[in-house]
Design an enzyme around this catalytic site. Sequence first.
Site, PDB file in Angstrom:
ATOM      1  N   CYS A 243       6.574  -0.452  -4.401  1.00 18.64           N
ATOM      2  CA  CYS A 243       5.446  -0.114  -3.548  1.00 18.64           C
ATOM      3  C   CYS A 243       5.729   1.339  -2.792  1.00 18.64           C
ATOM      4  O   CYS A 243       6.750   1.610  -2.491  1.00 18.64           O
ATOM      5  CB  CYS A 243       5.341  -1.272  -2.559  1.00 18.64           C
ATOM      6  SG  CYS A 243       5.995  -1.060  -0.860  1.00 18.64           S
ATOM      7  N   GLU A 244       4.733   2.082  -2.753  1.00 28.62           N
ATOM      8  CA  GLU A 244       5.011   3.360  -2.268  1.00 28.62           C
ATOM      9  C   GLU A 244       5.003   3.371  -0.557  1.00 28.62           C
ATOM     10  O   GLU A 244       5.272   4.338  -0.192  1.00 28.62           O
ATOM     11  CB  GLU A 244       3.618   4.261  -2.623  1.00 28.62           C
ATOM     12  CG  GLU A 244       2.247   3.850  -1.937  1.00 28.62           C
ATOM     13  CD  GLU A 244       1.027   4.849  -2.510  1.00 28.62           C
ATOM     14  OE1 GLU A 244       1.220   5.364  -3.409  1.00 28.62           O
ATOM     15  OE2 GLU A 244       0.195   4.843  -1.687  1.00 28.62           O
ATOM     16  N   HIS A 245       4.652   2.210   0.032  1.00 30.96           N
ATOM     17  CA  HIS A 245       5.115   2.263   1.248  1.00 30.96           C
ATOM     18  C   HIS A 245       6.526   2.111   1.741  1.00 30.96           C
ATOM     19  O   HIS A 245       7.098   2.881   2.774  1.00 30.96           O
ATOM     20  CB  HIS A 245       4.204   1.220   2.063  1.00 30.96           C
ATOM     21  CG  HIS A 245       2.668   1.176   1.528  1.00 30.96           C
ATOM     22  ND1 HIS A 245       1.793   0.440   1.132  1.00 30.96           N
ATOM     23  CD2 HIS A 245       1.972   2.284   1.886  1.00 30.96           C
ATOM     24  CE1 HIS A 245       0.734   0.789   0.834  1.00 30.96           C
ATOM     25  NE2 HIS A 245       0.544   2.073   1.349  1.00 30.96           N
ATOM     26  N   HIS A 246       7.092   0.894   1.029  1.00 30.89           N
ATOM     27  CA  HIS A 246       8.386   0.776   1.549  1.00 30.89           C
ATOM     28  C   HIS A 246       9.520   1.221   0.351  1.00 30.89           C
ATOM     29  O   HIS A 246      10.656   0.863   0.525  1.00 30.89           O
ATOM     30  CB  HIS A 246       8.537  -0.633   1.677  1.00 30.89           C
ATOM     31  CG  HIS A 246       7.717  -1.080   2.891  1.00 30.89           C
ATOM     32  ND1 HIS A 246       6.288  -1.454   2.737  1.00 30.89           N
ATOM     33  CD2 HIS A 246       7.553  -0.946   4.169  1.00 30.89           C
ATOM     34  CE1 HIS A 246       5.922  -1.730   3.711  1.00 30.89           C
ATOM     35  NE2 HIS A 246       6.605  -1.575   4.640  1.00 30.89           N
TER      36      HIS A 246
ATOM     37  N   GLN B  37      -0.807  -1.835  -5.727  1.00 29.09           N
ATOM     38  CA  GLN B  37      -1.116  -2.742  -6.760  1.00 29.09           C
ATOM     39  C   GLN B  37      -2.732  -2.446  -7.419  1.00 29.09           C
ATOM     40  O   GLN B  37      -2.847  -2.674  -8.327  1.00 29.09           O
ATOM     41  CB  GLN B  37      -1.001  -4.331  -6.259  1.00 29.09           C
ATOM     42  CG  GLN B  37      -1.248  -5.221  -7.862  1.00 29.09           C
ATOM     43  CD  GLN B  37      -1.013  -6.590  -7.172  1.00 29.09           C
ATOM     44  OE1 GLN B  37      -0.154  -6.744  -6.411  1.00 29.09           O
ATOM     45  NE2 GLN B  37      -1.759  -7.569  -7.727  1.00 29.09           N
TER      46      GLN B  37
ATOM     47  N   HIS C 276       5.264  -9.214  -3.650  1.00 22.16           N
ATOM     48  CA  HIS C 276       5.703  -7.865  -3.116  1.00 22.16           C
ATOM     49  C   HIS C 276       6.967  -8.044  -2.118  1.00 22.16           C
ATOM     50  O   HIS C 276       6.961  -8.833  -1.157  1.00 22.16           O
ATOM     51  CB  HIS C 276       4.726  -7.108  -2.136  1.00 22.16           C
ATOM     52  CG  HIS C 276       3.453  -6.673  -2.929  1.00 22.16           C
ATOM     53  ND1 HIS C 276       3.357  -5.410  -2.831  1.00 22.16           N
ATOM     54  CD2 HIS C 276       2.355  -7.337  -3.848  1.00 22.16           C
ATOM     55  CE1 HIS C 276       2.250  -5.043  -3.913  1.00 22.16           C
ATOM     56  NE2 HIS C 276       1.683  -6.208  -4.045  1.00 22.16           N
TER      57      HIS C 276
ATOM     58  N   CYS D 148       8.389  -6.289  -0.107  1.00 21.98           N
ATOM     59  CA  CYS D 148       8.195  -5.655   1.313  1.00 21.98           C
ATOM     60  C   CYS D 148       7.618  -6.930   2.245  1.00 21.98           C
ATOM     61  O   CYS D 148       7.757  -6.730   3.146  1.00 21.98           O
ATOM     62  CB  CYS D 148       7.452  -4.506   1.329  1.00 21.98           C
ATOM     63  SG  CYS D 148       5.735  -4.700   0.814  1.00 21.98           S
TER      64      CYS D 148
HETATM   65  N1  LIG Z   1      -2.971  -2.864  -0.126  1.00 24.30           N
HETATM   66  C1  LIG Z   1      -1.870  -2.965  -0.544  1.00 24.30           C
HETATM   67  N2  LIG Z   1      -0.922  -2.956   0.465  1.00 24.30           N
HETATM   68  C2  LIG Z   1       0.174  -2.843   0.172  1.00 24.30           C
HETATM   69  C3  LIG Z   1       0.821  -2.840  -1.127  1.00 24.30           C
HETATM   70  N3  LIG Z   1       2.148  -2.835  -1.083  1.00 24.30           N
HETATM   71  C4  LIG Z   1       2.577  -2.887   0.113  1.00 24.30           C
HETATM   72  N4  LIG Z   1       1.318  -3.153   1.012  1.00 24.30           N
HETATM   73  C5  LIG Z   1       1.124  -3.165   2.577  1.00 24.30           C
HETATM   74  O1  LIG Z   1       1.241  -1.864   3.020  1.00 24.30           O
HETATM   75  C6  LIG Z   1       1.249  -2.071   4.452  1.00 24.30           C
HETATM   76  C7  LIG Z   1       1.889  -0.964   5.165  1.00 24.30           C
HETATM   77  O2  LIG Z   1       1.109  -1.249   6.617  1.00 24.30           O
HETATM   78  P1  LIG Z   1       2.047  -0.420   7.785  1.00 24.30           P
HETATM   79  O3  LIG Z   1       1.675  -1.253   9.015  1.00 24.30           O
HETATM   80  O4  LIG Z   1       1.881   0.876   7.632  1.00 24.30           O
HETATM   81  O5  LIG Z   1       3.643  -0.742   7.499  1.00 24.30           O
HETATM   82  P2  LIG Z   1       4.800  -1.794   8.161  1.00 24.30           P
HETATM   83  O6  LIG Z   1       4.750  -1.615   9.704  1.00 24.30           O
HETATM   84  O7  LIG Z   1       5.931  -1.757   7.272  1.00 24.30           O
HETATM   85  O8  LIG Z   1       3.901  -3.258   8.011  1.00 24.30           O
HETATM   86  P3  LIG Z   1       4.599  -4.609   7.691  1.00 24.30           P
HETATM   87  O9  LIG Z   1       4.857  -4.780   6.150  1.00 24.30           O
HETATM   88  O10 LIG Z   1       3.407  -5.231   8.154  1.00 24.30           O
HETATM   89  O11 LIG Z   1       5.544  -4.768   8.516  1.00 24.30           O
HETATM   90  C8  LIG Z   1       1.692  -3.472   4.554  1.00 24.30           C
HETATM   91  O12 LIG Z   1       0.486  -4.279   5.198  1.00 24.30           O
HETATM   92  C9  LIG Z   1       2.245  -3.740   3.315  1.00 24.30           C
HETATM   93  O13 LIG Z   1       2.118  -5.251   3.122  1.00 24.30           O
HETATM   94  C10 LIG Z   1      -0.018  -2.910  -2.241  1.00 24.30           C
HETATM   95  O14 LIG Z   1       0.217  -2.828  -3.444  1.00 24.30           O
HETATM   96  N5  LIG Z   1      -1.251  -2.954  -1.745  1.00 24.30           N
HETATM   97 ZN   LIG Z   2       5.598  -2.226   0.591  1.00 23.93          ZN
END
Ligand SMILES: Nc1nc2c(ncn2[C@@H]2O[C@H](COP(=O)(O)OP(=O)(O)OP(=O)(O)O)[C@@H](O)[C@H]2O)c(=O)[nH]1
Ligand SMILES: [Zn+2]
Length: 213
Positions: A100-103, A141, A169, A171
Site C-alpha cells: 500500500c502506497e500509504h504505509h 487496491q 491490508h 496496515c
Molecule cells: N482506499 C484505499 N485505502 C487504503 C488502501 N490501503 C490503505 N488504505 C487506507 O489509507 C488510509 C490512509 O489514511 P490516513 O488517515 O492518511 O493514514 P493513517 O492515519 O495511517 O490511517 P489509519 O490507518 O486509520 O491509522 C487508511 O484509511 C488506510 O486504511 C487502499 O488500497 N485503498
Molecule cells: Zn496502508
Amino acid sequence: MAQNKGQNNDTDNSTAMNPENEFRDGLDDLATHYRHILTLLGEDAQREGLEKTPMRVAKAMQILTRGYTQDPHKVLTDALFKEDYNQMVIVKDIDVFSLCEHHLLPFYGKCHVAYIPNGYITGLSKVARVVDIFSHRLQVQERLTQQIKDCIQQTLKPQGVMVVIEAKHMCMQMRGVEKQNAITTTSDFSGVFNDLTTRQEFMSLLRGESKRI
Ligand SMILES: Nc1nc2c(ncn2[C@@H]2O[C@H](COP(=O)(O)OP(=O)(O)OP(=O)(O)O)[C@@H](O)[C@H]2O)c(=O)[nH]1
Ligand SMILES: [Zn+2]
C-alpha cells in the site's frame, strides 16, 4: 528514483536496470538509507545481525517494486493468438501481493480476471503476469484493479474485461485500526460487462467449486 511513479506509468524502464545483475541502479544508495533508518529506529546498525540487513532490504524493496521496470502491455502483445472463441475466459484465484502506497505495508489476496475475446485470446499465464507487474508497484487496491482492467482492454481489445480483487491490508491488521478479518473487495469492468447479466455470469462462475480440480 527521481520520478514520481505512483500513477499510471507503464513505460519500459529496463534501461535503468543494472546489467550486472537483476537489480536496478541506486541499490547501494537505497541500502545506505536503510542503514540510516535502522539507526533512527534506535538500533545499532553495525551489530552482526543487522550488518547485511540494509542491503537485504534494499534488494527486497527493488523486487517488490520491480513492476516499474516491466511493460504489461508488451507481455500481452507477445502472446496474442487469433482464435474464434466468443465466450467468457476466466482466470481466477491469482495470488496478489502488493504494497500500500500509504504505509508501505503489504496487502495480499486474490485477483479474478474475466474477458470475452474479440478475435484474439492471450496466453493464460500472461493475465497473471499483468496482475504481477501492476501489483509490484506502490498501490491502492482500487487503482490496481483499474490498471489491470485498462491494460487488458487497451491491449487485447476484447469485447469486455472484468477484474475483481479481494485483499487484506496489513496496515489495517498490524497497526492503526487493527482489524484482522476485514476483507476489501474491489471490481472494475468494461465493454460487455456493463451488462448486469454478464457480470452475474462471471460472479456465479467465480463461486464455482474449482477447488475440486
Ligand atoms: N482506499 C484505499 N485505502 C487504503 C488502501 N490501503 C490503505 N488504505 C487506507 O489509507 C488510509 C490512509 O489514511 P490516513 O488517515 O492518511 O493514514 P493513517 O492515519 O495511517 O490511517 P489509519 O490507518 O486509520 O491509522 C487508511 O484509511 C488506510 O486504511 C487502499 O488500497 N485503498
Ligand atoms: Zn496502508
